[in-house]
Design a protein around this motif. Structure first.
Motif, PDB file in Angstrom:
ATOM      1  N   VAL A 120       0.867  -1.170   0.000  1.00 36.66           N
ATOM      2  CA  VAL A 120       0.000   0.000   0.000  1.00 36.66           C
ATOM      3  C   VAL A 120       0.905   1.220   0.000  1.00 36.66           C
ATOM      4  O   VAL A 120       1.793   1.344   0.852  1.00 36.66           O
ATOM      5  CB  VAL A 120      -0.910   0.025   1.246  1.00 36.66           C
ATOM      6  CG1 VAL A 120      -1.710   1.324   1.302  1.00 36.66           C
ATOM      7  CG2 VAL A 120      -1.849  -1.169   1.248  1.00 36.66           C
ATOM      8  N   SER A 163      -2.653   7.427  -4.698  1.00 39.54           N
ATOM      9  CA  SER A 163      -2.186   6.302  -3.899  1.00 39.54           C
ATOM     10  C   SER A 163      -2.359   5.036  -4.723  1.00 39.54           C
ATOM     11  O   SER A 163      -3.079   5.016  -5.718  1.00 39.54           O
ATOM     12  CB  SER A 163      -2.976   6.198  -2.589  1.00 39.54           C
ATOM     13  OG  SER A 163      -2.858   7.400  -1.842  1.00 39.54           O
ATOM     14  N   LEU A 171      -2.021   0.375  -4.921  1.00 34.70           N
ATOM     15  CA  LEU A 171      -1.769  -0.964  -4.416  1.00 34.70           C
ATOM     16  C   LEU A 171      -0.908  -1.683  -5.438  1.00 34.70           C
ATOM     17  O   LEU A 171      -1.132  -1.563  -6.643  1.00 34.70           O
ATOM     18  CB  LEU A 171      -3.070  -1.744  -4.219  1.00 34.70           C
ATOM     19  CG  LEU A 171      -4.096  -1.172  -3.250  1.00 34.70           C
ATOM     20  CD1 LEU A 171      -5.307  -2.096  -3.182  1.00 34.70           C
ATOM     21  CD2 LEU A 171      -3.514  -0.997  -1.867  1.00 34.70           C
ATOM     22  N   LEU A 199      -8.092   4.972  -0.870  1.00 33.02           N
ATOM     23  CA  LEU A 199      -7.053   3.973  -0.625  1.00 33.02           C
ATOM     24  C   LEU A 199      -7.542   2.918   0.366  1.00 33.02           C
ATOM     25  O   LEU A 199      -7.259   1.731   0.210  1.00 33.02           O
ATOM     26  CB  LEU A 199      -5.784   4.648  -0.102  1.00 33.02           C
ATOM     27  CG  LEU A 199      -4.589   3.726   0.129  1.00 33.02           C
ATOM     28  CD1 LEU A 199      -4.194   2.985  -1.142  1.00 33.02           C
ATOM     29  CD2 LEU A 199      -3.393   4.513   0.655  1.00 33.02           C
ATOM     30  N   THR A 238      -7.982  -0.956  -0.670  1.00 32.89           N
ATOM     31  CA  THR A 238      -7.210  -1.916   0.129  1.00 32.89           C
ATOM     32  C   THR A 238      -8.123  -3.015   0.659  1.00 32.89           C
ATOM     33  O   THR A 238      -7.794  -4.207   0.578  1.00 32.89           O
ATOM     34  CB  THR A 238      -6.504  -1.211   1.296  1.00 32.89           C
ATOM     35  OG1 THR A 238      -5.601  -0.229   0.783  1.00 32.89           O
ATOM     36  CG2 THR A 238      -5.728  -2.201   2.150  1.00 32.89           C
ATOM     37  N   VAL A 289      -2.104  -6.904   4.030  1.00 34.78           N
ATOM     38  CA  VAL A 289      -1.095  -5.972   3.535  1.00 34.78           C
ATOM     39  C   VAL A 289       0.264  -6.403   4.078  1.00 34.78           C
ATOM     40  O   VAL A 289       0.406  -6.746   5.254  1.00 34.78           O
ATOM     41  CB  VAL A 289      -1.413  -4.533   3.967  1.00 34.78           C
ATOM     42  CG1 VAL A 289      -0.284  -3.583   3.557  1.00 34.78           C
ATOM     43  CG2 VAL A 289      -2.736  -4.073   3.363  1.00 34.78           C
ATOM     44  N   ILE A 337       4.232  -1.153   3.244  1.00 35.58           N
ATOM     45  CA  ILE A 337       3.641   0.189   3.178  1.00 35.58           C
ATOM     46  C   ILE A 337       4.717   1.188   2.772  1.00 35.58           C
ATOM     47  O   ILE A 337       5.837   1.160   3.290  1.00 35.58           O
ATOM     48  CB  ILE A 337       3.042   0.625   4.526  1.00 35.58           C
ATOM     49  CG1 ILE A 337       1.889  -0.304   4.933  1.00 35.58           C
ATOM     50  CG2 ILE A 337       2.542   2.067   4.457  1.00 35.58           C
ATOM     51  CD1 ILE A 337       1.260   0.062   6.263  1.00 35.58           C
TER      52      ILE A 337
END
Length: 331
Positions: free
Chosen positions: A40, A48, A50, A113, A117, A128, A131
Motif C-alpha cells: 500500500v 495512492s 496498491l 485507498l 485496500t 497488507v 507500506i
C-alpha cells in the motif's frame, strides 16, 4: 502455488467488477496459497496505489501496480469512464493503457485507498505486507496495523521535505510490528531520542540518524544497519565492535554509518592483536542488497570463527561487513 506476482493479476481485479458471481469465483480460486506481497503506497499528494511489488535497483516497478486511487480534477471527463461498485460505493475507473492497471477516482484519496485496500485484500484473501508512506499518509501505517493481525514485512517512511513528530517516530519504532525492513527517510524532531529497547528488525535504513545512540546500537539484533548520517563516534564503534565480538548483535551482516569523523586507531583500540590488515579490494553485497567495495580494511574474528572486515571509506564512513556474504533476495 504461485511463486511470483505477474501483470496477469491485473485480470482478476478487473474481472471481479463484472458481476457478483465472477467476484465469488475469483475469491474461491484465491483461497489457494498465494505468495504475492501486497504493498500500500502513496506515489504523490493526490494519488495512492496498491501493488504486488518487484524491485529493480531498489525502485518499485509501476507495471506491478494493480489498482490506484486518484483525486478528482476539473479538466477530466469522468462520465465516459466505467462506473463500478466497490465497498458499497459507485466508483469511476479506467485502465492505465501503458502499465495495465486500474485507476479509480475519489473526492478523498485517503478514503479511496482504504476502500481499494479492503477490496483487494478481500479478493485475494491476503493481508497488507508492505507500506510506502509519507508524513501526510502516516495514518495509513496505523490503520493497516489496526485492521490486521499479521505483522507488516516492510515499511518505507519517506518524505525528504518533512520533519516527523516524536509521536510518529515512537510509534514506528515501538508499535509498528515489523519483521523485515524499516526505512526512515525524513528528518526526526529536534533532540529526539529513543530510550527503549530496539525491536528486532532485519534491516534498518535511516537517512537522518543523528538521534541514534550507542545504547540503541547495543540493544539491536539486526542483519543490515545503514545510517546515512549519525553522531556516533569512533569510540562508540569500538564499543560496538567489542560487543559483536562478545556475541552481541549475532545476526549482523552489514553495518554502515557516516560519522562526524573516523579515527581507525580509536575504532580498533584494544583489538589490533586480533586484526589482520587486508590490502586487496573486495566486493561485498549484504542480504538486503547494499553493495560496497572494501578497498583495504582490517579482518577481525570472533571466537566462533566468524570474520568481519572493518573498513574506512573516506571521507567519514565506517563499514563492518560480516563474512560470508548471504544471497541477496530483496523481494
Amino acid at each position: 502455488m504461485m511463486t511470483s506476482p505477474f501483470p496477469l493479476l491485473h485480470v482478476p481485479v478487473s474481472f471481479s467488477f463484472c458481476s457478483q458471481k465472477s467476484h465469488s469465483v475469483i475469491k474461491t480460486q484465491r483461497r489457494l496459497p498465494f505468495d504475492g506481497h501486497l504493498l500500500v503506497g502513496e506515489s504523490y499528494k493526490n494519488s495512492s496505489f496498491l501493488s504486488f511489488p518487484r524491485f529493480v535497483f531498489g525502485l518499485l516497478r509501476k507495471r506491478n501496480c494493480v489498482l490506484s486511487a486518484h483525486k478528482f480534477v476539473d479538466n477530466i471527463n469522468y462520465e465516459s469512464m466505467e462506473n463500478v461498485k466497490m465497498g458499497g460505493r459507485h466508483v469511476r475507473v479506467e485502465m492505465d493503457h501503458l502499465d495495465g492497471y486500474l485507476m479509480s477516482y475519489w473526492e478523498n484519496t485517503t478514503d479511496g485507498l482504504k476502500v481499494i485496500t479492503e477490496y483487494v485484500t478481500n479478493l485475494f484473501n491476503i493481508d497488507v505486507s508492505d507500506i510506502w508512506a509519507s508524513k501526510q499518509s502516516f495514518h495509513m501505517i496505523e490503520w493497516v496495523n489496526s485492521r490486521q493481525k499479521t505483522p507488516l514485512r516492510r515499511v518505507w517512511y519517506v518524505d525528504r521535505n518533512a520533519t516527523s513528530s516524536e509521536e510518529e517516530m515512537i510509534y514506528i519504532l515501538k508499535y509498528c510490528r515489523l519483521t523485515s525492513k524499516l526505512s526512515i527517510r525524513l528528518k526526526p524532531p529536534q533532540n529526539f531520542r529513543f530510550t527503549e529497547k530496539f525491536p528486532i528488525i532485519d534491516c534498518l535504513d535511516i537517512i537522518h540518524g543523528e538521534w541514534m545512540t550507542l545504547d540503541n546500537l547495543l540493544t539491536m539484533d539486526g542483519i543490515d544497519i545503514v545510517l546515512e548520517t549519525s553522531i556516533l563516534t569512533s569510540r562508540d564503534l569500538n564499543v560496538f565492535l567489542k560487543h559483536w565480538l562478545a556475541g552481541g548483535c549475532p545476526r549482523l551482516k552489514l553495518f554502515c554509518a557516516r560519522l562526524g569523523s573516523v579515527d581507525m586507531f580509536q575504532v580498533l583500540d584494544g583489538l589490533m592483536r586480533n586484526a589482520v590488515f587486508v590490502e586487496n579490494s573486495r566486493y561485498y553485497t549484504s542480504p538486503f542488497g547494499y553493495s560496497r567495495v572494501l578497498s583495504g580494511g582490517y579482518d577481525i574474528q570472533r571466537e566462533d570463527g566468524v570474520t568481519a572486515t572493518v573498513h574506512y571509506q573516506p571521507p567519514r564512513t565506517l563499514i563492518i561487513a560480516v563474512w560470508p556474504e548471504t544471497p541477496y533476495n530483496y523481494n
